[in-house]
Design an enzyme around this catalytic site. Sequence first.
Site, PDB file in Angstrom:
ATOM      1  N   ARG A  29       0.809  -1.215   0.000  1.00  0.00           N
ATOM      2  CA  ARG A  29       0.000   0.000   0.000  1.00  0.00           C
ATOM      3  C   ARG A  29       0.845   1.268   0.000  1.00  0.00           C
ATOM      4  O   ARG A  29       1.922   1.303   0.596  1.00  0.00           O
ATOM      5  CB  ARG A  29      -0.928   0.005   1.223  1.00  0.00           C
ATOM      6  CG  ARG A  29      -1.967  -1.103   1.176  1.00  0.00           C
ATOM      7  CD  ARG A  29      -2.668  -1.273   2.518  1.00  0.00           C
ATOM      8  NE  ARG A  29      -3.685  -2.321   2.444  1.00  0.00           N
ATOM      9  CZ  ARG A  29      -3.443  -3.620   2.637  1.00  0.00           C
ATOM     10  NH1 ARG A  29      -2.213  -4.031   2.917  1.00  0.00           N
ATOM     11  NH2 ARG A  29      -4.416  -4.492   2.549  1.00  0.00           N
ATOM     12  N   HIS A  46      -0.892  -2.516  -4.462  1.00  0.00           N
ATOM     13  CA  HIS A  46      -0.318  -3.444  -5.443  1.00  0.00           C
ATOM     14  C   HIS A  46      -0.267  -2.882  -6.863  1.00  0.00           C
ATOM     15  O   HIS A  46      -0.505  -3.600  -7.837  1.00  0.00           O
ATOM     16  CB  HIS A  46      -1.093  -4.758  -5.431  1.00  0.00           C
ATOM     17  CG  HIS A  46      -0.953  -5.556  -4.176  1.00  0.00           C
ATOM     18  ND1 HIS A  46       0.162  -5.500  -3.368  1.00  0.00           N
ATOM     19  CD2 HIS A  46      -1.804  -6.448  -3.584  1.00  0.00           C
ATOM     20  CE1 HIS A  46      -0.009  -6.326  -2.338  1.00  0.00           C
ATOM     21  NE2 HIS A  46      -1.180  -6.908  -2.442  1.00  0.00           N
ATOM     22  N   HIS A  59       2.519 -12.681  -5.411  1.00  0.00           N
ATOM     23  CA  HIS A  59       1.486 -12.827  -4.387  1.00  0.00           C
ATOM     24  C   HIS A  59       0.945 -14.263  -4.365  1.00  0.00           C
ATOM     25  O   HIS A  59      -0.272 -14.480  -4.362  1.00  0.00           O
ATOM     26  CB  HIS A  59       0.355 -11.836  -4.658  1.00  0.00           C
ATOM     27  CG  HIS A  59      -0.404 -11.425  -3.428  1.00  0.00           C
ATOM     28  ND1 HIS A  59      -0.816 -12.337  -2.476  1.00  0.00           N
ATOM     29  CD2 HIS A  59      -0.816 -10.202  -3.006  1.00  0.00           C
ATOM     30  CE1 HIS A  59      -1.464 -11.680  -1.523  1.00  0.00           C
ATOM     31  NE2 HIS A  59      -1.472 -10.389  -1.812  1.00  0.00           N
ATOM     32  N   ASP A  76      -1.500  -9.775   8.421  1.00  0.00           N
ATOM     33  CA  ASP A  76      -1.341  -9.076   7.132  1.00  0.00           C
ATOM     34  C   ASP A  76      -0.317  -7.973   7.363  1.00  0.00           C
ATOM     35  O   ASP A  76      -0.628  -6.790   7.283  1.00  0.00           O
ATOM     36  CB  ASP A  76      -2.672  -8.516   6.640  1.00  0.00           C
ATOM     37  CG  ASP A  76      -2.590  -7.967   5.211  1.00  0.00           C
ATOM     38  OD1 ASP A  76      -1.546  -8.181   4.559  1.00  0.00           O
ATOM     39  OD2 ASP A  76      -3.552  -7.325   4.755  1.00  0.00           O
ATOM     40  N   GLU A  87       5.106 -12.566   0.807  1.00  0.00           N
ATOM     41  CA  GLU A  87       5.386 -11.633  -0.283  1.00  0.00           C
ATOM     42  C   GLU A  87       6.682 -10.876   0.014  1.00  0.00           C
ATOM     43  O   GLU A  87       6.684  -9.915   0.773  1.00  0.00           O
ATOM     44  CB  GLU A  87       4.221 -10.657  -0.448  1.00  0.00           C
ATOM     45  CG  GLU A  87       2.860 -11.308  -0.611  1.00  0.00           C
ATOM     46  CD  GLU A  87       1.740 -10.352  -0.262  1.00  0.00           C
ATOM     47  OE1 GLU A  87       1.623  -9.296  -0.926  1.00  0.00           O
ATOM     48  OE2 GLU A  87       0.986 -10.648   0.694  1.00  0.00           O
TER      49      GLU A  87
END
Length: 364
Positions: free
Chosen positions: A93, A118, A189, A263, A328
């Site tokens: 982000r 992304h 991803h 996350d 990631e």
Amino acid sequence: MNNTFYHENNISGLKRADFQTEVEGKKTDLFILTNCHGAEVAVTNYGGAVLAVMVPDKNGNFANVVQGHDSIDHVINSPEPFLSTLVGRYGNRIAKGNFTLDGKEYNLTINNGPNSLHGGPTGFHTRVWDAEQPDPQTLNLHYLSADGEEGFPGNLDVHVCYQWTDDNELVLTYKATTDQTTIVNLTHHAFFSLAGLANPTPTVLNNIVTINADFYTPMDEVSIPTGEILKVEGTPMDFRTPHTVGSRIDEPFQQLVYGAGYDHCYVLNKREQGSLTFAARCIEPESGRVLDVFTTEPGVQVYTANWHSGFAGWHGATFPARSAICFEAQHFPDTPNKGHFPSAVLTPGNEYHQTTVYKFSVEK
């Protein structure tokens, strides 16, 4: 496009005809990488999406351990647009889609609450990449991202190599150059489900995870880093020793509340910037499958598919919430607005370079 190594009897059960179409005048296709053990990786050049990773469990039974789709239409229209795709020009982000570079402000497309995520809605995950498969174990992808695409400056020339080794390692090598100063943060991803895809695909709550990180970047209520780099010690974020994903994921810890689970970007322990080092390990105890992650990047975003809705994918498999885990490899989120984070700036005459390795094995 060179695709001479496809074979109809691939163990992923995918058909080349189901992936052949044209998007904005460029042809899409299916590529099968096969190593000496018969293990496979299936990839499409639409978004560089990995459709299948076929590896054995402790009993020698092969299964697909990455979430993907079984036709190009399903890839293009996936409820999860980043399902096991390449991500760019900027993974993760950027706050409010704004950043300043060399005194000029840039505005990106907003596609995740108030933020850009992304690379935006038409980022690298939606692009048809030029593809060449020089041998049964290698796929080379190339994409020229035009100046101004999704608001980013500079023509960015990107090459990504997928290599599937005889040690069941998926090695991703990224290179990029630019003709203007820009920002670059590339990643893949992949949504890993080491138990194997099913209807429904099991959750990853029993997966035993280790992350080589003493620190992480805490975030606010819209998943933007606060700018702090905090110790994992004494928190549910601590995976320096092995823990199951589910052992602490629902604790009332503010960071887990914000993310509806994990996350978060972990700050990898590095002695030398840019060195290829161990990042994470994930063990699925029932199958015995093990995933080890190595990367040259300073961080790894760990995401437990908290927002999956149970949608259908590969051969009727369904993907409920928390049915996958992502590692990631990347620079930190919102780096262009956090001057103390490792820089994601690329200038003309220099080359962006990243290597990330996903190594599959079994623990008996």
